[in-house]
Design a protein around this motif. Structure first.
Motif, mmCIF file in Angstrom:
data_model
loop_
_atom_site.group_PDB
_atom_site.id
_atom_site.type_symbol
_atom_site.label_atom_id
_atom_site.label_comp_id
_atom_site.label_asym_id
_atom_site.label_seq_id
_atom_site.Cartn_x
_atom_site.Cartn_y
_atom_site.Cartn_z
ATOM 1 N N SER A 43 15.914 -62.911 13.065
ATOM 2 C CA SER A 43 15.964 -64.542 12.696
ATOM 3 C C SER A 43 16.032 -64.515 11.125
ATOM 4 N N GLU A 44 15.469 -63.943 10.418
ATOM 5 C CA GLU A 44 15.441 -63.911 8.879
ATOM 6 C C GLU A 44 16.696 -63.482 8.440
ATOM 7 N N ARG A 45 17.383 -62.777 9.024
ATOM 8 C CA ARG A 45 19.023 -61.958 8.734
ATOM 9 C C ARG A 45 19.704 -63.039 9.083
ATOM 10 N N GLY A 46 19.517 -64.191 10.022
ATOM 11 C CA GLY A 46 20.548 -64.927 10.334
ATOM 12 C C GLY A 46 21.238 -64.562 11.655
ATOM 13 N N THR A 47 20.907 -63.310 12.207
ATOM 14 C CA THR A 47 21.691 -62.694 13.304
ATOM 15 C C THR A 47 21.561 -63.411 14.583
ATOM 16 N N ILE A 48 20.349 -63.819 15.056
ATOM 17 C CA ILE A 48 20.240 -64.838 16.354
ATOM 18 C C ILE A 48 19.476 -65.926 15.735
ATOM 19 N N GLU A 49 19.728 -67.082 16.672
ATOM 20 C CA GLU A 49 19.127 -68.347 16.426
ATOM 21 C C GLU A 49 17.986 -68.639 17.468
ATOM 22 N N GLY A 50 18.251 -67.960 18.456
ATOM 23 C CA GLY A 50 17.238 -68.112 19.756
ATOM 24 C C GLY A 50 17.613 -67.179 20.837
ATOM 25 N N MET A 51 16.839 -67.229 21.819
ATOM 26 C CA MET A 51 16.779 -66.350 22.975
ATOM 27 C C MET A 51 17.362 -66.956 24.252
ATOM 28 N N GLY A 52 18.195 -66.254 24.984
ATOM 29 C CA GLY A 52 18.838 -66.980 26.079
ATOM 30 C C GLY A 52 18.043 -66.314 27.414
ATOM 31 N N ALA A 53 18.939 -66.443 28.472
ATOM 32 C CA ALA A 53 18.512 -65.991 29.863
ATOM 33 C C ALA A 53 18.792 -64.448 29.786
ATOM 34 N N SER A 54 17.899 -63.954 30.660
ATOM 35 C CA SER A 54 17.987 -62.320 31.061
ATOM 36 C C SER A 54 19.261 -62.053 31.540
ATOM 37 N N LEU A 55 19.746 -60.909 31.092
ATOM 38 C CA LEU A 55 21.123 -60.415 31.721
ATOM 39 C C LEU A 55 20.952 -59.647 32.355
ATOM 40 N N VAL A 110 17.774 -56.610 28.711
ATOM 41 C CA VAL A 110 19.068 -57.097 27.829
ATOM 42 C C VAL A 110 18.927 -58.721 28.120
ATOM 43 N N TYR A 111 19.223 -59.408 27.005
ATOM 44 C CA TYR A 111 19.253 -60.964 26.988
ATOM 45 C C TYR A 111 20.453 -61.459 26.346
ATOM 46 N N GLU A 112 20.749 -62.500 26.738
ATOM 47 C CA GLU A 112 21.605 -63.239 26.024
ATOM 48 C C GLU A 112 20.893 -63.953 24.721
ATOM 49 N N VAL A 113 21.777 -64.030 23.718
ATOM 50 C CA VAL A 113 20.998 -64.615 22.502
ATOM 51 C C VAL A 113 22.123 -65.793 22.031
ATOM 52 N N GLN A 114 21.291 -66.631 21.253
ATOM 53 C CA GLN A 114 22.184 -67.742 20.580
ATOM 54 C C GLN A 114 22.429 -67.128 19.254
ATOM 55 N N SER A 115 23.897 -67.010 18.802
ATOM 56 C CA SER A 115 24.163 -66.577 17.686
ATOM 57 C C SER A 115 25.424 -67.212 17.026
ATOM 58 N N TYR A 116 25.870 -66.618 16.036
ATOM 59 C CA TYR A 116 27.065 -67.082 15.504
ATOM 60 C C TYR A 116 28.473 -66.667 16.409
ATOM 61 N N GLU A 117 28.091 -65.994 17.398
ATOM 62 C CA GLU A 117 29.079 -65.401 18.200
ATOM 63 C C GLU A 117 28.707 -64.968 19.541
ATOM 64 N N PRO A 118 29.174 -65.154 20.973
ATOM 65 C CA PRO A 118 28.680 -64.630 21.936
ATOM 66 C C PRO A 118 27.865 -63.040 21.777
ATOM 67 N N MET A 119 26.991 -63.164 21.973
ATOM 68 C CA MET A 119 25.957 -61.649 21.847
ATOM 69 C C MET A 119 25.124 -61.601 22.746
ATOM 70 N N ALA A 120 24.753 -60.119 23.332
ATOM 71 C CA ALA A 120 23.714 -59.663 23.887
ATOM 72 C C ALA A 120 22.665 -58.977 23.275
ATOM 73 N N LEU A 121 21.334 -59.028 23.520
ATOM 74 C CA LEU A 121 20.438 -58.037 22.619
ATOM 75 C C LEU A 121 19.757 -57.280 23.612
#
Length: 182
Positions: free
Chosen positions: A88-100, A108-119
């Motif tokens: 969050s501090e690095r601006g990599t993700i903005e929020g958590m999404g659904a479990s993948l 593995v989770y979907e995350v809200q980010s500057y592009e589609p991303m999984a965490l």
């Protein structure tokens, strides 16, 4: 579980993260960090550490043991909070999404980010991986290996391999904005 941690994040204060980071630092040397050493590791007074221990323990971010001495260690949830805060501090993700997907070695989770991303949260040692430290090249020669160190090294190795293979091989593209905890 990561989903539970995302909701706890809003309740945490900056000083709670100082305590969690202090525990992480102490766990480099021992599985359980002695209570007396926490003020130094967290750069807090003993009274502030006591207050933060109660807050973090109530949220199941740390564990306590009292055999031989009073000691504390991070839970996977506490470690997840540190990682999410770093992202969050690095601006990599903005929020958590659904479990993948949830498996034996990772969640593995979907995350809200500057592009589609999984965490991906590595969980080596979380369940039945009790001999993993002797089988992995990055932990075989160490006497004390925390499960967090093992998970961290596995994540770093996976990122390294994905970076070498992508885009020539059909594998997930690794992010260049990682937040491996140190």
């Amino acid at each position: 579980m990561v989903g539970n941690v995302a909701s706890v994040m809003a309740e945490l204060e900056p000083e709670d993260f100082y305590l969690l980071s202090g525990l992480e630092q102490g766990m480099r040397f021992s599985e359980w960090v002695q209570r007396e050493k926490l003020p130094e590791y967290a750069d807090m007074t003993a009274e502030e550490v006591d207050y933060r221990i109660d807050r973090c323990a109530d949220r199941e971010l740390i564990e306590r043991k009292t055999i031989q001495y009073e000691g504390y260690r991070l839970t996977f949830e506490g470690y997840d909070c540190l990682a999410l805060r770093t992202f969050s501090e690095r601006g990599t993700i903005e929020g958590m999404g659904a479990s993948l997907g949830v498996g034996k070695e990772s969640d593995v989770y979907e995350v809200q980010s500057y592009e589609p991303m999984a965490l991906k949260f590595h969980r080596e040692g979380y369940t039945e991986f009790r001999k993993v430290d002797k089988e992995r090249e990055y932990t075989a020669d160490r006497n004390h290996v925390s499960w967090f160190y093992t998970a961290r090294k596995a994540a770093e190795r996976e990122h390294e391999v994905l970076s070498e293979l992508y885009p020539d091989v059909s594998v997930p593209g690794p992010s260049t904005r990682t937040a491996t905890r140190s």
